[in-house]
Design a protein around this motif. Structure first.
Motif, mmCIF file in Angstrom:
data_model
loop_
_atom_site.group_PDB
_atom_site.id
_atom_site.type_symbol
_atom_site.label_atom_id
_atom_site.label_comp_id
_atom_site.label_asym_id
_atom_site.label_seq_id
_atom_site.Cartn_x
_atom_site.Cartn_y
_atom_site.Cartn_z
ATOM 1 N N GLY A 1 0.834 -1.200 0.000
ATOM 2 C CA GLY A 1 0.000 0.000 0.000
ATOM 3 C C GLY A 1 0.861 1.239 0.000
ATOM 4 N N LEU A 2 0.219 2.390 -0.031
ATOM 5 C CA LEU A 2 0.926 3.664 -0.074
ATOM 6 C C LEU A 2 1.870 3.847 1.109
ATOM 7 N N GLN B 1 0.799 10.896 -4.330
ATOM 8 C CA GLN B 1 -0.260 11.812 -3.888
ATOM 9 C C GLN B 1 -0.557 12.851 -4.976
ATOM 10 N N ILE C 1 -2.594 11.042 -7.563
ATOM 11 C CA ILE C 1 -3.968 10.857 -7.068
ATOM 12 C C ILE C 1 -4.748 12.163 -7.233
ATOM 13 N N CYS D 1 -1.935 6.676 -10.965
ATOM 14 C CA CYS D 1 -3.075 6.162 -10.207
ATOM 15 C C CYS D 1 -4.268 6.104 -11.150
ATOM 16 N N GLY E 1 -8.435 4.549 -11.860
ATOM 17 C CA GLY E 1 -9.628 3.956 -11.269
ATOM 18 C C GLY E 1 -10.865 4.177 -12.107
ATOM 19 N N ILE F 1 -14.347 -0.515 -8.030
ATOM 20 C CA ILE F 1 -13.101 -0.141 -7.359
ATOM 21 C C ILE F 1 -11.944 -0.944 -7.935
ATOM 22 N N GLN G 1 -8.367 -2.284 -7.399
ATOM 23 C CA GLN G 1 -7.475 -2.564 -6.274
ATOM 24 C C GLN G 1 -6.146 -3.155 -6.695
ATOM 25 N N GLU H 1 -7.030 2.446 -7.546
ATOM 26 C CA GLU H 1 -7.497 3.438 -6.576
ATOM 27 C C GLU H 1 -6.924 3.166 -5.186
ATOM 28 N N THR H 2 -6.863 1.900 -4.838
ATOM 29 C CA THR H 2 -6.389 1.485 -3.526
ATOM 30 C C THR H 2 -5.542 0.229 -3.696
ATOM 31 N N GLY H 3 -4.957 -0.201 -2.602
ATOM 32 C CA GLY H 3 -4.251 -1.474 -2.625
ATOM 33 C C GLY H 3 -2.789 -1.367 -2.981
ATOM 34 N N GLN H 4 -2.311 -2.413 -3.606
ATOM 35 C CA GLN H 4 -0.888 -2.546 -3.890
ATOM 36 C C GLN H 4 -0.385 -1.506 -4.894
#
Length: 160
Positions: free
Chosen positions: A15-16, A28, A31, A97, A99, A104, A106, A137-140
């Protein structure tokens, strides 16, 4: 006949929070750039940020068009802006990033083929690798130390 074996080496962060601080800050920026995407057709927003050797950070987001080929990916928006604004600066790192507005994402989402080719042009031009971090969006978060890991058979000016 000769067989060629190609190996790709990527690092995978959970993750981040696991990223080095400079990569975290760059992600960031990516994002934030993603929030500026214009993606009414695909509903898939992408943000990219590039850290230059002069300390500047250049961002880009995907910009779509009803005439689909006229749109531009976030990575190429950022890399062309960096090349135009800072033609003598080296590109050290890129963060991406991506998405969907419908589900979502991931898993890490790498640059498309056209963007890989554009990144390779600048990596070859500056004779130093560009580190690439990419995520959904999220995750690894995946890290490649060079575009060569994502595009092993690069097309460049040597064949022209």
């Amino acid at each position: 006949m000769k067989e060629i074996k190609i190996e790709t080496k990527l690092r995978l962060f959970e993750g981040l929070g696991e990223l080095p601080i400079d990569a975290f800050n760059l992600m960031q920026s990516a994002i934030n750039a993603r929030t500026k995407a214009y993606a009414p057709y695909s509903n898939f927003s992408v943000g990219a940020a590039i850290l230059l050797d002069n300390g500047a950070v250049v961002t880009g987001s995907n910009q779509e068009n009803a005439s689909y080929p006229s749109g531009l990916c976030a990575e190429r928006t950022a890399i062309y802006a960096a090349g135009a604004q800072y033609p003598d600066a080296k590109m050290l790192k890129m963060a991406i990033c991506a998405g969907s507005k419908t589900n979502i994402t991931q898993t890490p989402i790498p640059p498309c083929g056209a963007c890989r080719q554009a990144i390779s042009e600048y990596e070859i031009k500056q004779s130093t690798p560009i580190e690439i971090y990419f995520m959904g969006e999220t995750g690894q978060v995946a890290q490649s130390l060079s575009i060569k890991n994502l595009l092993p058979f690069m097309f460049d000016k040597s064949v022209l």
